[in-house]
Motif scaffolding. Structure first.
Motif, PDB file in Angstrom:
ATOM      1  N   PHE A  19      31.564  15.335  -0.034  1.00  0.00           N
ATOM      2  CA  PHE A  19      31.592  14.473  -1.195  1.00  0.00           C
ATOM      3  C   PHE A  19      31.088  15.315  -2.414  1.00  0.00           C
ATOM      4  CE2 PHE A  19      30.236  12.228   2.718  1.00  0.00           C
ATOM      5  CZ  PHE A  19      30.919  11.292   2.756  1.00  0.00           C
ATOM      6  N   GLY A  20      32.065  15.339  -3.216  1.00  0.00           N
ATOM      7  CA  GLY A  20      32.259  16.328  -4.394  1.00  0.00           C
ATOM      8  C   GLY A  20      31.520  15.159  -5.792  1.00  0.00           C
ATOM      9  N   PHE A  21      30.713  15.982  -6.350  1.00  0.00           N
ATOM     10  CA  PHE A  21      30.063  15.071  -7.503  1.00  0.00           C
ATOM     11  C   PHE A  21      30.489  15.741  -8.668  1.00  0.00           C
ATOM     12  CE2 PHE A  21      28.171  13.495  -3.875  1.00  0.00           C
ATOM     13  CZ  PHE A  21      27.690  12.114  -3.926  1.00  0.00           C
ATOM     14  N   THR A  22      31.291  15.113  -9.577  1.00  0.00           N
ATOM     15  CA  THR A  22      31.816  15.636 -10.870  1.00  0.00           C
ATOM     16  C   THR A  22      30.951  14.975 -11.930  1.00  0.00           C
ATOM     17  OG1 THR A  22      34.071  15.822 -10.029  1.00  0.00           O
ATOM     18  CG2 THR A  22      33.816  15.929 -12.478  1.00  0.00           C
ATOM     19  N   PRO A  23      30.065  15.559 -12.669  1.00  0.00           N
ATOM     20  CA  PRO A  23      29.157  14.693 -13.460  1.00  0.00           C
ATOM     21  C   PRO A  23      29.803  14.021 -14.503  1.00  0.00           C
ATOM     22  CG  PRO A  23      28.295  17.071 -12.792  1.00  0.00           C
ATOM     23  CD  PRO A  23      29.691  17.042 -12.446  1.00  0.00           C
ATOM     24  N   LEU A  24      30.993  14.680 -14.878  1.00  0.00           N
ATOM     25  CA  LEU A  24      31.636  13.917 -16.060  1.00  0.00           C
ATOM     26  C   LEU A  24      31.998  12.590 -15.702  1.00  0.00           C
ATOM     27  CD1 LEU A  24      33.947  16.773 -17.524  1.00  0.00           C
ATOM     28  CD2 LEU A  24      31.598  16.299 -17.812  1.00  0.00           C
ATOM     29  N   TYR A  25      32.475  12.331 -14.646  1.00  0.00           N
ATOM     30  CA  TYR A  25      32.801  10.808 -14.513  1.00  0.00           C
ATOM     31  C   TYR A  25      32.225  10.129 -13.038  1.00  0.00           C
ATOM     32  CZ  TYR A  25      36.286  13.437 -11.591  1.00  0.00           C
ATOM     33  OH  TYR A  25      37.052  14.306 -10.458  1.00  0.00           O
ATOM     34  N   VAL A  26      31.385  10.842 -12.246  1.00  0.00           N
ATOM     35  CA  VAL A  26      30.766  10.203 -11.307  1.00  0.00           C
ATOM     36  C   VAL A  26      29.280   9.727 -11.561  1.00  0.00           C
ATOM     37  CG1 VAL A  26      30.004  10.398  -8.895  1.00  0.00           C
ATOM     38  CG2 VAL A  26      31.940  11.346  -9.463  1.00  0.00           C
ATOM     39  N   GLY A  27      29.037   8.388 -11.282  1.00  0.00           N
ATOM     40  CA  GLY A  27      27.736   7.974 -11.635  1.00  0.00           C
ATOM     41  C   GLY A  27      26.880   7.674 -10.369  1.00  0.00           C
ATOM     42  N   PHE A  28      25.588   7.175 -10.603  1.00  0.00           N
ATOM     43  CA  PHE A  28      24.760   7.092  -9.570  1.00  0.00           C
ATOM     44  C   PHE A  28      25.063   5.586  -8.854  1.00  0.00           C
ATOM     45  CE2 PHE A  28      22.547   9.846 -12.832  1.00  0.00           C
ATOM     46  CZ  PHE A  28      21.883  10.509 -12.082  1.00  0.00           C
ATOM     47  N   ALA A  29      25.356   4.751  -9.374  1.00  0.00           N
ATOM     48  CA  ALA A  29      26.049   3.438  -8.831  1.00  0.00           C
ATOM     49  C   ALA A  29      27.158   3.873  -7.695  1.00  0.00           C
ATOM     50  CB  ALA A  29      26.619   2.431  -9.710  1.00  0.00           C
ATOM     51  N   ASP A  30      27.926   4.857  -8.155  1.00  0.00           N
ATOM     52  CA  ASP A  30      29.025   5.639  -7.239  1.00  0.00           C
ATOM     53  C   ASP A  30      28.236   6.069  -5.926  1.00  0.00           C
ATOM     54  OD1 ASP A  30      31.356   4.963  -8.888  1.00  0.00           O
ATOM     55  OD2 ASP A  30      30.842   6.680 -10.137  1.00  0.00           O
ATOM     56  N   ALA A  31      27.229   6.784  -6.331  1.00  0.00           N
ATOM     57  CA  ALA A  31      26.774   7.503  -5.108  1.00  0.00           C
ATOM     58  C   ALA A  31      25.775   6.654  -4.233  1.00  0.00           C
ATOM     59  CB  ALA A  31      25.447   8.500  -5.808  1.00  0.00           C
ATOM     60  N   GLU A  32      25.405   5.521  -4.848  1.00  0.00           N
ATOM     61  CA  GLU A  32      24.645   4.419  -3.963  1.00  0.00           C
ATOM     62  C   GLU A  32      25.804   3.902  -3.032  1.00  0.00           C
ATOM     63  OE1 GLU A  32      23.124   0.726  -2.661  1.00  0.00           O
ATOM     64  OE2 GLU A  32      24.802   0.831  -4.178  1.00  0.00           O
ATOM     65  N   ARG A  33      26.852   3.347  -3.828  1.00  0.00           N
ATOM     66  CA  ARG A  33      27.918   2.571  -2.952  1.00  0.00           C
ATOM     67  C   ARG A  33      28.442   3.447  -1.885  1.00  0.00           C
ATOM     68  NH1 ARG A  33      31.767   1.315  -7.054  1.00  0.00           N
ATOM     69  NH2 ARG A  33      29.943   0.929  -8.446  1.00  0.00           N
ATOM     70  N   ALA A  34      28.619   4.686  -2.240  1.00  0.00           N
ATOM     71  CA  ALA A  34      29.294   5.665  -1.253  1.00  0.00           C
ATOM     72  C   ALA A  34      28.395   5.597  -0.027  1.00  0.00           C
ATOM     73  CB  ALA A  34      29.825   6.996  -1.872  1.00  0.00           C
ATOM     74  N   ALA A  35      27.075   6.244  -0.393  1.00  0.00           N
ATOM     75  CA  ALA A  35      26.154   6.206   0.904  1.00  0.00           C
ATOM     76  C   ALA A  35      26.241   4.782   1.596  1.00  0.00           C
ATOM     77  CB  ALA A  35      24.865   6.622   0.168  1.00  0.00           C
ATOM     78  N   ARG A  36      26.389   3.744   0.924  1.00  0.00           N
ATOM     79  CA  ARG A  36      25.809   2.262   1.625  1.00  0.00           C
ATOM     80  C   ARG A  36      27.009   2.175   2.533  1.00  0.00           C
ATOM     81  NH1 ARG A  36      27.180  -2.115  -1.108  1.00  0.00           N
ATOM     82  NH2 ARG A  36      26.448  -1.328  -3.003  1.00  0.00           N
ATOM     83  N   ILE A  37      28.291   2.635   2.179  1.00  0.00           N
ATOM     84  CA  ILE A  37      29.476   2.264   2.792  1.00  0.00           C
ATOM     85  C   ILE A  37      29.467   3.241   4.095  1.00  0.00           C
ATOM     86  CG2 ILE A  37      32.059   2.382   2.800  1.00  0.00           C
ATOM     87  CD1 ILE A  37      31.767   0.916   0.088  1.00  0.00           C
ATOM     88  N   LEU A  38      29.278   4.442   3.906  1.00  0.00           N
ATOM     89  CA  LEU A  38      28.852   5.485   4.793  1.00  0.00           C
ATOM     90  C   LEU A  38      28.106   5.159   6.071  1.00  0.00           C
ATOM     91  CD1 LEU A  38      29.630   8.438   6.002  1.00  0.00           C
ATOM     92  CD2 LEU A  38      27.607   9.052   4.610  1.00  0.00           C
TER      93      LEU A  38
END
Ligand SMILES: Cc1ncc(COP(=O)(O)O)c(C=O)c1O
Length: 410
Positions: free
Chosen positions: A386-405
């Motif tokens: 899971f790559g995190f590009t700070p220019l366009y990835v946010g914390f809600a993305d991180a939470e949603r991705a982890a939840r679905i995982l």
């Protein structure tokens, strides 16, 4: 809403870099499905498209090529694009201007850099005894670097010694000519100690060549500050240059007069239009050029780099670490203990901008995540990246991705 989702909202609201997301096109075909999460965590493989790039590329094609035709080599600045765009990348990797040229692939630049490093070690030629008979290469490297290093060793008559970055200090000796290392490991996301390893390499009189593919655009590199000799990197990951966009080569200023390219094409000649049958290298970083630059890709990259205007790399690094910390916390909260194992270091000093999780059926799990709109990738044999590009990835993305995982792993 869960506590972590609420926390993500707060973190996004306080994030100074959050507005940069609007500079990118992030909708995907699968986002049209009502239940798609629309989370892109694969910018460590292919960065997202900056929104202004299509119009700029259209101008290059329609006006510069279509109308100006050959005049564009001068009038549209095509001829000088490799060094001009190199100077644009320079501040992102801690280099003063005049040391980077853009062109060719990372693989080709690894070849140029490594062979040139060995030639420079030879030219320094103090050693006596066995001489500088060895090249060290990161045994855990992205494969292309290993293949190219093997060929470079054969061509220069050296022995190639694959060692892990941790083993490098113990493997160095006065036999070492050059060392090829990755700043961040493509599989685990481990950040290697560029300042410390470069200093150790210099202590035995060898040259350090760094591959920055997984660090440039995600964290400060400090090429000049740490005395790196040569470096290469791609521009299609965290620099968002587009599929197959050209790579770059850094040659430290003090080495440039001795940089003896193994691919001395006419674009690196001191007088390219003199059409001389004999080769005389241009001064400076231009020596890293080879043949006619790939103008369409190169100018797409130049446009893409504008998203960095006014963006401080330390702020990008701070957000990257906060994102990966938060994602790891969410994964722990949403996933049964023992179902996945993080192979990404906990310590910030050892972490790049991705999280790699190992699990038994990783290939299948990633397919299901992608079906649900969480796009990461799978690396053989058992790694979810899971790559995190700070220019366009946010914390809600991180939470949603982890939840679905967590749901898919349950
Ligand atoms: C560390 C590293 N080096 C090199 C490459 C690829 O090289 P090239 O741009 O020549 O395909 C990659 C691609 O992902 C990479 O991760």
């Amino acid at each position: 809403m869960s506590e972590l989702a609420l926390e993500a909202e707060k973190l996004d609201a306080a994030d100074e870099l959050a507005p940069l997301r609007d500079r990118f096109v992030l909708g995907t075909a699968s986002d049209h499905a009502a239940d798609s999460a629309g989370v892109y965590l694969d910018g460590n493989s292919l960065g997202a498209l900056p929104a202004h790039v299509p119009d700029r590329v259209a101008d290059v094609v329609r006006r510069q090529w279509g109308e100006l035709r050959i005049r564009s080599w001068d009038e549209s600045g095509w001829w000088t694009a490799p060094e001009r765009i190199g100077d644009r990348i320079a501040p992102l990797v801690g280099a003063a201007p005049g040391q980077i040229v853009v062109g060719d692939s990372t693989s080709v630049n690894v070849f140029k850099a490594l062979v040139a490093a060995v030639r420079m070690a030879d030219a320094a030629g103090e050693a006596g005894g066995e001489g500088r008979s060895e090249i060290l290469v990161d045994a855990t490297t992205f494969p292309t670097d290993g293949y190219i290093a093997e060929s470079a060793a054969r061509l220069t008559g050296r022995t190639l010694r694959p060692v892990t970055p941790a083993e490098v200090p113990g493997a160095l000796s006065t036999r070492t000519a050059a060392v090829l290392l990755n700043h961040v490991d493509y599989r685990t996301g481990r950040l290697h100690d560029l300042p410390g390893l470069t200093a150790a390499i210099h202590a035995v009189g060898a040259l350090a060549v760094w591959d920055l593919c997984h660090s440039a655009g995600a964290l400060p590199v400090g090429l000049d500050e740490h005395g790196v000799d040569l470096a290469v990197g791609c521009t299609y990951k965290y620099l968002n240059g587009g599929p197959g966009s050209p790579a770059y080569l850094y040659v430290r200023r003090e080495h440039q007069p001795r940089f003896d390219s193994p691919l001395p094409g006419w674009n690196s000649h001191a007088e390219p239009f003199g059409m001389s049958p004999s080769y005389a290298p241009a001064p400076g970083a231009l020596r890293g050029r080879v043949g006619t630059p790939d103008i369409l890709s190169m100018l797409a990259l130049e446009a893409a780099l504008e998203v960095w205007d006014g963006v401080p790399v330390p702020a990008v690094r701070a957000k990257s670490l906060a994102l990966t910390d938060f994602f790891l916390r969410c994964v722990r909260a949403y996933t049964e203990p023992g179902r996945v194992e993080s192979v990404t270091p906990e310590r910030h000093e050892e972490r790049g901008s991705q999280v790699a999780l190992r699990c038994a059926d990783a290939g299948e799990v990633m397919k299901r995540l992608i079906d649900r709109g969480v796009v990461g990738d799978f690396r053989h044999p058992d790694v979810l990246r899971f790559g995190f590009t700070p220019l366009y990835v946010g914390f809600a993305d991180a939470e949603r991705a982890a939840r679905i995982l967590g749901e898919e792993l349950a």
